[in-house]
Scaffold this motif. Structure first.
Motif, PDB file in Angstrom:
ATOM      1  N   CYS A  76     -14.923  -8.446  -1.280  1.00 17.83           N
ATOM      2  CA  CYS A  76     -14.553  -7.602  -2.405  1.00 17.83           C
ATOM      3  C   CYS A  76     -14.264  -6.195  -1.911  1.00 17.83           C
ATOM      4  O   CYS A  76     -14.877  -5.730  -0.973  1.00 17.83           O
ATOM      5  CB  CYS A  76     -15.664  -7.546  -3.442  1.00 17.83           C
ATOM      6  N   GLY A  77     -13.337  -5.536  -2.511  1.00 17.35           N
ATOM      7  CA  GLY A  77     -13.042  -4.160  -2.145  1.00 17.35           C
ATOM      8  C   GLY A  77     -11.626  -4.021  -1.641  1.00 17.35           C
ATOM      9  O   GLY A  77     -10.810  -4.921  -1.710  1.00 17.35           O
ATOM     10  N   TYR A  78     -11.337  -2.884  -1.131  1.00 15.89           N
ATOM     11  CA  TYR A  78      -9.997  -2.532  -0.677  1.00 15.89           C
ATOM     12  C   TYR A  78      -9.683  -3.152   0.678  1.00 15.89           C
ATOM     13  O   TYR A  78     -10.520  -3.201   1.550  1.00 15.89           O
ATOM     14  CB  TYR A  78      -9.882  -1.008  -0.580  1.00 15.89           C
ATOM     15  N   SER A  79      -8.465  -3.628   0.814  1.00 16.42           N
ATOM     16  CA  SER A  79      -7.990  -4.060   2.125  1.00 16.42           C
ATOM     17  C   SER A  79      -6.600  -3.495   2.324  1.00 16.42           C
ATOM     18  O   SER A  79      -5.862  -3.257   1.373  1.00 16.42           O
ATOM     19  CB  SER A  79      -7.970  -5.579   2.232  1.00 16.42           C
ATOM     20  N   LYS A  80      -6.231  -3.286   3.558  1.00 16.61           N
ATOM     21  CA  LYS A  80      -4.930  -2.708   3.859  1.00 16.61           C
ATOM     22  C   LYS A  80      -3.829  -3.738   3.625  1.00 16.61           C
ATOM     23  O   LYS A  80      -4.052  -4.928   3.764  1.00 16.61           O
ATOM     24  CB  LYS A  80      -4.891  -2.232   5.307  1.00 16.61           C
ATOM     25  N   TYR A  84       1.542  -3.649  -2.763  1.00 15.39           N
ATOM     26  CA  TYR A  84       1.471  -2.554  -1.799  1.00 15.39           C
ATOM     27  C   TYR A  84       2.892  -2.097  -1.523  1.00 15.39           C
ATOM     28  O   TYR A  84       3.778  -2.906  -1.332  1.00 15.39           O
ATOM     29  CB  TYR A  84       0.824  -3.016  -0.490  1.00 15.39           C
ATOM     30  N   THR A  85       3.105  -0.824  -1.512  1.00 18.02           N
ATOM     31  CA  THR A  85       4.433  -0.306  -1.215  1.00 18.02           C
ATOM     32  C   THR A  85       4.392   0.439   0.114  1.00 18.02           C
ATOM     33  O   THR A  85       3.406   1.092   0.451  1.00 18.02           O
ATOM     34  CB  THR A  85       4.944   0.643  -2.312  1.00 18.02           C
ATOM     35  N   THR A  86       5.467   0.300   0.852  1.00 24.28           N
ATOM     36  CA  THR A  86       5.619   1.045   2.103  1.00 24.28           C
ATOM     37  C   THR A  86       6.988   1.698   2.069  1.00 24.28           C
ATOM     38  O   THR A  86       7.945   1.116   1.563  1.00 24.28           O
ATOM     39  CB  THR A  86       5.509   0.133   3.348  1.00 24.28           C
TER      40      THR A  86
END
Length: 123
Positions: free
Chosen positions: A19-23, A108-110
């Motif tokens: 759980c939580g943020y991942s790249k 996710y945007t790059t």
């Protein structure tokens, strides 16, 4: 009961479960050109296939020849092929070649990223 002691097992379990943020998994590194093949051609030649070897190319990367996007085929993350038209090589000179990875959108945007130029010679 101490609240911090009670929450510790819950936080530990949440972390273990992922759980939580991942790249983002999208390529975010700048594309880089190591070599062009062929590295040169003769002015007035017919269209040709330019092989661009390097690193960090996205699946929809584009080869730019003198700042103009060319029809590009993705071979791998380290190789692209582009069709350069005869109209792009009418005159002698040094032509910059770059690779652009377009911006990605979605969860996710790059941002778009463009490699440093590599010189191509028209003799």
């Amino acid at each position: 009961m101490n609240v911090s002691k009670a929450l510790f097992p819950v936080l530990l379990l949440a972390t273990a479960m992922g759980c939580g943020y991942s790249k983002p998994s999208a390529i975010t590194a700048m594309p880089a050109i190591n070599q062009l093949s062929p590295p040169s051609t003769t002015a007035g030649s017919p269209q040709f296939q330019l092989e661009v070897d390097g690193a960090n190319f996205s699946a929809n990367a584009v080869v730019n020849f003198n700042g103009v996007a060319q029809a590009t085929t993705f071979v791998s993350g380290g190789k692209l092929e582009a069709t350069v038209p005869s109209t792009a090589i009418l005159n002698t000179g040094t032509i910059p070649v770059t690779v652009t990875n377009p911006a990605s959108t979605g969860r996710y945007t790059t941002p778009a990223s463009t490699s440093a130029p590599r010189d191509f010679t028209v003799e």
